[in-house]
Write a protein that holds these residues in place. Structure first.
Motif, mmCIF file in Angstrom:
data_model
loop_
_atom_site.group_PDB
_atom_site.id
_atom_site.type_symbol
_atom_site.label_atom_id
_atom_site.label_comp_id
_atom_site.label_asym_id
_atom_site.label_seq_id
_atom_site.Cartn_x
_atom_site.Cartn_y
_atom_site.Cartn_z
ATOM 1 N N LYS A 1 0.858 -1.190 0.000
ATOM 2 C CA LYS A 1 0.000 0.000 0.000
ATOM 3 C C LYS A 1 0.890 1.234 0.000
ATOM 4 O O LYS A 1 1.727 1.403 0.893
ATOM 5 C CB LYS A 1 -0.924 0.008 1.218
ATOM 6 N N THR B 1 1.378 5.636 -1.370
ATOM 7 C CA THR B 1 0.856 6.867 -1.946
ATOM 8 C C THR B 1 1.983 7.541 -2.714
ATOM 9 O O THR B 1 3.117 7.611 -2.229
ATOM 10 C CB THR B 1 0.323 7.814 -0.854
ATOM 11 N N ARG C 1 2.604 0.103 3.452
ATOM 12 C CA ARG C 1 2.805 -1.334 3.604
ATOM 13 C C ARG C 1 3.678 -1.818 2.453
ATOM 14 O O ARG C 1 3.253 -1.758 1.296
ATOM 15 C CB ARG C 1 1.445 -2.051 3.600
ATOM 16 N N GLU D 1 -3.131 6.600 -4.693
ATOM 17 C CA GLU D 1 -2.933 5.518 -3.713
ATOM 18 C C GLU D 1 -3.042 4.188 -4.438
ATOM 19 O O GLU D 1 -4.001 3.941 -5.182
ATOM 20 C CB GLU D 1 -3.991 5.595 -2.603
ATOM 21 N N ASP E 1 -3.155 0.140 -3.694
ATOM 22 C CA ASP E 1 -3.374 -0.809 -2.599
ATOM 23 C C ASP E 1 -3.563 -2.193 -3.212
ATOM 24 O O ASP E 1 -4.517 -2.418 -3.978
ATOM 25 C CB ASP E 1 -4.615 -0.380 -1.806
ATOM 26 N N THR F 1 -4.202 -6.138 -2.582
ATOM 27 C CA THR F 1 -4.612 -7.210 -1.675
ATOM 28 C C THR F 1 -5.107 -8.368 -2.522
ATOM 29 O O THR F 1 -5.761 -8.175 -3.551
ATOM 30 C CB THR F 1 -5.756 -6.755 -0.737
ATOM 31 N N LEU G 1 -5.313 -5.051 -7.633
ATOM 32 C CA LEU G 1 -4.650 -3.786 -7.338
ATOM 33 C C LEU G 1 -5.703 -2.683 -7.435
ATOM 34 O O LEU G 1 -6.316 -2.490 -8.492
ATOM 35 C CB LEU G 1 -3.515 -3.510 -8.341
ATOM 36 N N THR G 2 -5.913 -1.986 -6.328
ATOM 37 C CA THR G 2 -6.880 -0.887 -6.298
ATOM 38 C C THR G 2 -6.145 0.437 -6.376
ATOM 39 O O THR G 2 -5.204 0.678 -5.608
ATOM 40 C CB THR G 2 -7.724 -0.936 -5.011
ATOM 41 N N GLN H 1 -11.762 5.622 -8.475
ATOM 42 C CA GLN H 1 -11.254 4.338 -7.986
ATOM 43 C C GLN H 1 -11.249 3.325 -9.136
ATOM 44 O O GLN H 1 -12.215 3.222 -9.887
ATOM 45 C CB GLN H 1 -12.107 3.819 -6.832
#
Length: 374
Positions: free
Chosen positions: A2, A4, A63, A88, A90, A92, A96-97, A104
Motif C-alpha cells: 500500500k 501513496t 505497507r 494511492e 493498494d 490485496t 490492485l486498487t 477508484q
C-alpha cells in the motif's frame, strides 16, 4: 502493498517503462509492470524478455510489498488523472486498487512470482560517457540500421573500440557502426576511460530506440556496463538491461572505399532542399535521383512515367571530369540530416562504385552510400 505517490512521478516512470511492453503478448505476464515498494521507493520494472527497464521513484509506503498490473492500462489511468493529484495503490489478494480523489479503479493482478527477471550476468567492462556523446553516437547511426530480419546481425548498432589515424599517429576511439547493405554510417569519439578492452557488441534496434528516448531527460553521465551477452545503461534512477545480438558484424572497413578521386563539396542545406524537391517526381518504389556533375555545377534530376520529370541546378565545388550517378533520395536525405556544419563533401569514383560522404567541419562521422541505376 500500500503506497501513496504523486501522479506526476508515477506518470513519468510509467511512461518510461511501458514503452518496452509489447501491445500484443502471447505470455500474459509480459503485458504487466512489476511494482515493488520498499525503503521509501517504488521500483517499476517492465520487460519483453530481451530488454528490461527498472526505474525507482520516491513514494510514501504504508505497507511494503510487490504487485503486478497491466502496464498500458495503468499508464492510461495515470495519464487521465488530474495534475497535482495523489495516487494511492493498494494491493490485496489478486487485485490492485488505485484511488485518486473520487476516482477508484480495480485492476486484475497476475502473480508476482510469474514475472520474469533478467539475470544480471557478469559485466566485465564498465565505462561512463556523457549523455550528449551517447546521443551523438546513436543519432548519427540509427537511420542505417537494417530492418531485414533475415540479416539479424545488421539489426543493431555495432559498438567497439578501435583506432583512428590522425596524420601519422593513431588514437584510440569508441566507434558506432550501422549498415543495411545500401548505406553505412560510422561515427567515433575519444575512447572513454575503462573502455579499451571492450568486446565488439551489436546493440539491438529496439534497445537503441528505448535508450534514445530516455536520453532527452537523462543527467549528464551515463554508466555503460558490457558483458559478452548483455549491455546495461544506468543513469539517474533508471537501469536498462538488454541482451545483445548474437552474431558477427561484417568487416565494414572493406566496404569503405579508399581510392575515390573525385571530390564535390556543396552546402548541405541547399543540397538537401534540392534533392527533396526533385524527388517529388521520382517513383515511390525506387525514389531515384540522378546527380550529373560537371565543373562547378551539379544538376539533379528525376523522372517517372506517371508524374513526369524534374531538374534543378546548384553550384558546387567540383573540378574534375563529368560524372553521372544515381542514388536513393531518401538515403541522401537521411545522411545530409546528420550534417551539422554548412558543407558536405562527397568523394566519388564512378557511377557503379560506393561514394563516401562526410561533414566538411567534423571528421568524426563517415557515411558510405551505394549508387543505383537511374
Amino acid at each position: 502493498m500500500k503506497i501513496t505517490i504523486e501522479r506526476a512521478a508515477l506518470l513519468r516512470s510509467l511512461g518510461h517503462v511501458q514503452s518496452v511492453v509489447e501491445r500484443r503478448n502471447t505470455i500474459p505476464i509480459l503485458s504487466n509492470v512489476l511494482l515493488k515498494a520498499e525503503n521509501g521507493e517504488l521500483a517499476l520494472t517492465a520487460t519483453d524478455m530481451d530488454l528490461e527497464i527498472v526505474e525507482s521513484v520516491p513514494a510514501d509506503i504504508a505497507r511494503p510489498g510487490s504487485a503486478t498490473a497491466p502496464a498500458h492500462t495503468l499508464y492510461d489511468i495515470a495519464r487521465k488523472l488530474p495534475d497535482g493529484s495523489q495516487v494511492e495503490l493498494d494491493f490485496t489478494a489478486d487485485t490492485l486498487t488505485l484511488r485518486s480523489g473520487r476516482s477508484q479503479f480495480r485492476l486484475g493482478a497476475l502473480p508476482v512470482e510469474d514475472f520474469p527477471v533478467m539475470a544480471g550476468g557478469d559485466a566485465g567492462h564498465r565505462f561512463t560517457l556523457s549523455a550528449s556523446d551517447l546521443k551523438m553516437l546513436v543519432d548519427r547511426t540509427k537511420f542505417a540500421i537494417s530492418t531485414e530480419e533475415t540479416r539479424y546481425y545488421l539489426n543493431g548498432i555495432y559498438l567497439h573500440a578501435s583506432k583512428a589515424k590522425t596524420g601519422a599517429a593513431e588514437i584510440p576511439v569508441l566507434r558506432a557502426v550501422a549498415t543495411d547493405g545500401h548505406r553505412l554510417a560510422r561515427v567515433e569519439m575519444a575512447l572513454p576511460d575503462g573502455a579499451s578492452g571492450i568486446p565488439g557488441v551489436i546493440i539491438p534496434r529496439k534497445t537503441v530506440i528505448e535508450v534514445r528516448k530516455l536520453l532527452d531527460e537523462a543527467a549528464d553521465r551515463i554508466e555503460v556496463q558490457l558483458s559478452d551477452t548483455k549491455v546495461r545503461f544506468a543513469f539517474d534512477s533508471i537501469v536498462l538491461t538488454s541482451k545483445l545480438i548474437d552474431g558477427t558484424f561484417p568487416d565494414y572497413e572493406r566496404v569503405i572505399p579508399t581510392g575515390n578521386d573525385k571530390v564535390m563539396e556543396v552546402n548541405a542545406g541547399q543540397f538537401a532542399a534540392a534533392v527533396d524537391r526533385v524527388a517529388t517526381i521520382s517513383t515511390e518504389k525506387s525514389r531515384a535521383v540522378k546527380l550529373s556533375l560537371d565543373r562547378g555545377i551539379l544538376t539533379l534530376s528525376a523522372s517517372s512515367p506517371e508524374a513526369g520529370s524534374a531538374t534543378e541546378e546548384i553550384e558546387v565545388s567540383y573540378d574534375n571530369t563529368a560524372l553521372e550517378i544515381g542514388f536513393n533520395s531518401r538515403y541522401l536525405l537521411d545522411i545530409t540530416q546528420q550534417i551539422e556544419g554548412d558543407g558536405v563533401r562527397f568523394t566519388l569514383a564512378d557511377a557503379g562504385s560506393p561514394t563516401v560522404v562526410r561533414d566538411v567541419a567534423d571528421g568524426s562521422a563517415l557515411y558510405v552510400l551505394m549508387p543505383m541505376r537511374v
